[in-house]
Design an enzyme around this catalytic site. Sequence first.
Site, PDB file in Angstrom:
ATOM      1  N   CYS A  17       4.161  -0.969  -8.570  1.00 12.34           N
ATOM      2  CA  CYS A  17       3.946  -0.997  -6.955  1.00 12.34           C
ATOM      3  C   CYS A  17       5.175  -1.973  -6.479  1.00 12.34           C
ATOM      4  CB  CYS A  17       2.981  -2.226  -6.706  1.00 12.34           C
ATOM      5  SG  CYS A  17       1.625  -2.323  -7.851  1.00 12.34           S
TER       6      CYS A  17
HETATM    7  N1  ARG Z   1       0.474  -0.193  -5.334  1.00 17.51           N
HETATM    8  C1  ARG Z   1      -0.180  -1.203  -5.771  1.00 17.51           C
HETATM    9  N2  ARG Z   1      -0.903  -1.513  -6.822  1.00 17.51           N
HETATM   10  N3  ARG Z   1       0.141  -2.341  -4.858  1.00 17.51           N
HETATM   11  C2  ARG Z   1      -0.207  -3.644  -4.901  1.00 17.51           C
HETATM   12  C3  ARG Z   1      -0.458  -4.278  -3.725  1.00 17.51           C
HETATM   13  C4  ARG Z   1      -0.946  -5.796  -3.615  1.00 17.51           C
HETATM   14  C5  ARG Z   1      -1.020  -6.316  -2.348  1.00 17.51           C
HETATM   15  N4  ARG Z   1      -1.169  -7.868  -2.363  1.00 17.51           N
HETATM   16  C6  ARG Z   1      -1.908  -5.851  -1.424  1.00 17.51           C
HETATM   17  O1  ARG Z   1      -3.171  -6.299  -1.609  1.00 17.51           O
HETATM   18  O2  ARG Z   1      -1.931  -4.785  -0.562  1.00 17.51           O
END
Ligand code: ARG
Length: 406
Positions: free
Chosen positions: A396
């Site tokens: 991510c």
């Molecule tokens: N591709 C991912 N898994 N991204 C995680 C994103 C986390 C971020 N805090 C959200 O809630 O958006």
Amino acid sequence: MDKHYVGSEIGQLRSVMLHRPNLSLKRLTPSNCQELLFDDVLSVERAGEEHDVFANTLRGEGVEVLLLTDLLTQTLDVIDAKAWLLETQISDYRLGPAFASDIRGWLADMPHRELARHLSGGLTYAEIPTYIQNMVVDTHEATDFIMKPLPNHLFTRDTSCWIYNGVSINPMAKAARQRETNNLRAIYRWHPAFTDGNFIKYYGDDNINYDHATLEGGDVLVIGRGAVLIGLSERTTPQGVEFLAESLFKHQQATRVIAVELPKHRSCMHLDTVMTHIDIDTFSVYPEVVRKDAQCWTLTPDGKGGIKRHQEPNLLHAIEQALGIDQVRLITTGGDAFEAEREQWNDANNVLTVRPGVVIGYERNIWTNEKYDKAGITVLPIPGDELGRGRGGARCMSCPLERDGI
Ligand SMILES: NC(=[NH2+])NCCC[C@H](N)C(=O)O
């Protein structure tokens, strides 16, 4: 960087965009962190150091690392880009015409690096000069935000994602992340690295209301060979996938899209929190969520500019067919049921593949890392005790801009 092309999830990685967070994390407090999609407040210093280890690990593997703040700073050197960003991020409707115009005027005189810092880190009423006076100012506290911080820029994967010869500039599902997309729109429109126009913008380039047609890059796996696997998650809707698939087909960049339904939970907010591609026939999965009988469809072009939809009885067979392989190999989250649930939460399955069979992952996920090791997958470990509190791992936190196909 000379070529914008992402041919797979696992081919040699050549160039990525990362964001080393700073100011935005300093604004995270126990009272606002949930709204900003973080599970806790972080040690900003430590998070920065962990991020440096991540970036250096990539550099050590020969991968070019571009940082979002640098790209944004350079984009602001373009007069039209700066005007557009100021108009869009400091809009009249948000602040009222008089106050907005004063703030834009003051920001416009700032050094571009400082302005870029505020575009991701936010701006409080305490930070503006006292000569700017207004009813809006009088009715706010010093610690209120004029521009809210965007701490989730850390997860560059989500805001834009490259698929073969183009990029989707994603309409984000959560209010806390929607303004991130404008920063990326400006970069892809005006930054000199992208003005050759030698790539396609599939979706999301206009700053308009996309309503329910949202899409986030964490749900998009470019599994290669003309196929794309997309999660229908808390963030990515069938409506969003339909727009992206139509555009991919129209530009002849993909021949099939596999869409798989996921539970709508924070622990598996994107497909890549429970499934990543790590070698041609190998995927890392959290088996509690990635089930072969999950609702799943294959979308293909109908030859008339639209989409043909076929419901798949078995997700794994759909992937095998798309990749032309006999059987996919799954490496599941390690440890007992408790350990596996804890490690999935800490992004044990969210690894970034650097080249086939070599991945970057958090060192803390010992049970899962041991399984990768036994399966012949090399893990390049990075610390993530602080970064992980944002609920994201190496995949991510990276937006590949250039990667070989398979
Ligand atoms: N591709 C991912 N898994 N991204 C995680 C994103 C986390 C971020 N805090 C959200 O809630 O958006």
